[in-house]
Design a protein around this motif. Structure first.
Motif, short mmCIF file in Angstrom:
data_model
loop_
_atom_site.label_atom_id
_atom_site.label_comp_id
_atom_site.label_asym_id
_atom_site.label_seq_id
_atom_site.Cartn_x
_atom_site.Cartn_y
_atom_site.Cartn_z
N UNK A 42 0.84 -1.09 0.05
CA UNK A 42 -0.05 -0.01 0.05
C UNK A 42 0.87 1.17 -0.07
N UNK A 43 1.96 1.24 0.77
CA UNK A 43 2.94 2.36 1.00
C UNK A 43 4.21 2.13 1.74
N UNK A 44 4.94 2.99 1.56
CA UNK A 44 6.06 2.82 1.94
C UNK A 44 6.33 3.89 3.40
N UNK A 45 6.22 3.72 4.67
CA UNK A 45 6.22 4.61 5.68
C UNK A 45 7.61 4.94 6.56
N UNK A 46 7.89 6.23 6.64
CA UNK A 46 9.22 6.47 7.13
C UNK A 46 8.79 6.88 8.42
N UNK A 47 9.52 6.75 9.72
CA UNK A 47 9.46 7.43 10.91
C UNK A 47 10.16 8.47 10.89
N UNK A 48 9.71 9.86 11.70
CA UNK A 48 10.33 10.96 11.66
C UNK A 48 9.94 11.58 12.82
N UNK A 49 10.97 12.65 13.47
CA UNK A 49 10.42 13.45 14.64
C UNK A 49 9.96 14.49 14.20
N UNK A 50 9.91 14.85 12.76
CA UNK A 50 9.40 15.99 12.25
C UNK A 50 8.96 15.59 10.84
N UNK A 51 7.86 15.05 10.78
CA UNK A 51 7.44 14.50 9.28
C UNK A 51 7.04 15.52 8.40
N UNK A 52 6.54 16.46 8.81
CA UNK A 52 6.19 17.59 7.73
C UNK A 52 7.10 17.95 6.78
N UNK A 53 8.34 18.42 7.19
CA UNK A 53 9.29 18.82 6.15
C UNK A 53 9.70 17.74 5.38
N UNK A 54 9.96 16.53 6.00
CA UNK A 54 10.28 15.42 5.28
C UNK A 54 9.57 14.76 4.06
N UNK A 55 8.12 15.01 4.48
CA UNK A 55 7.22 14.69 3.33
C UNK A 55 7.09 15.76 2.43
N UNK A 56 7.41 16.96 2.72
CA UNK A 56 7.26 17.92 1.44
C UNK A 56 8.64 17.77 1.01
N UNK A 57 9.79 17.48 1.50
CA UNK A 57 11.23 17.35 0.52
C UNK A 57 10.90 16.24 -0.26
N UNK A 58 10.57 15.08 0.28
CA UNK A 58 10.20 13.86 -0.66
C UNK A 58 9.23 14.08 -1.90
N UNK A 59 8.05 14.85 -1.67
CA UNK A 59 6.84 15.16 -2.48
C UNK A 59 7.72 16.07 -3.71
N UNK A 60 8.59 17.08 -3.31
CA UNK A 60 9.26 17.98 -4.11
C UNK A 60 10.39 16.98 -5.43
N UNK A 107 2.51 14.99 -4.55
CA UNK A 107 1.98 15.98 -3.69
C UNK A 107 1.63 15.29 -2.39
N UNK A 108 1.56 16.10 -1.26
CA UNK A 108 1.07 15.64 -0.13
C UNK A 108 -0.58 15.76 -0.07
#
Length: 117
Positions: free
Chosen positions: A6-24, A29-30
Motif C-alpha cells: 500500500x505504501x512505504x512509511x518512514x518514521x520521523x521526529x518532524x515528518x512535515x518537512x520530510x514529506x514535503x522534501x520527498x514530494x518535491x 504531492x502531500x
C-alpha cells in the motif's frame, strides 16, 4: 493469500518537512497531513509514501531503503544534493553503478542508472 504493497512509511521526529522534501524530489504531492502526525505523499507512478511522527528514530543505518533509477544519475545526484540530500558514496558492483545518498533527516536511499534493476 495475496497482499498488495500500500505504501512505504518512514518514521520521523518532524515528518512535515520530510514529506514535503520527498514530494518535491519525486514530483508528488502531500494528499493528507492528519493533524501533523501522519503525512501521505502520492507520487506520479502511483506509489504512496507516508511519514509518521515518532518520539525518537532508531539510531544507525536504516534496514529498509528506497532504490530509485534515473536516465542521468550524476545530474540527479547533483540536483538532490543541491536540494538538501547528502551524498554518501558512488558504488560499483561490477559494472552496475549506483549512488547512495541520505535525505535531509539522514534516511539513506540509492539511485541507479535506468535499466540497472
Amino acid at each position: 493469500m495475496t497482499m498488495t504493497l500500500a505504501m512505504v512509511t518512514t518514521d520521523s521526529t518532524d515528518p512535515g518537512p520530510l514529506a514535503a522534501w520527498w514530494a518535491d524530489q519525486l514530483g508528488g504531492s502531500i494528499v493528507a497531513d492528519n493533524d501533523g502526525f501522519y503525512y501521505m505523499v502520492q507520487v506520479p507512478n502511483g506509489i504512496m509514501m507516508a511519514f509518521q511522527m515518532v518520539e525518537a528514530t532508531a539510531p544507525g543505518k536504516n534496514r529498509l531503503h528506497l532504490d530509485l533509477v534515473s536516465a542521468d544519475r550524476p545530474a540527479e545526484v547533483d540536483r538532490l544534493v543541491a536540494a538538501g540530500a547528502t551524498k554518501i558514496a558512488d558504488r560499483d558492483g561490477g559494472g552496475f553503478w549506483w549512488t547512495t545518498l541520505a535525505d535531509p533527516q539522514g534516511n539513506e536511499f540509492c539511485i541507479a542508472d535506468t535499466g540497472a534493476h
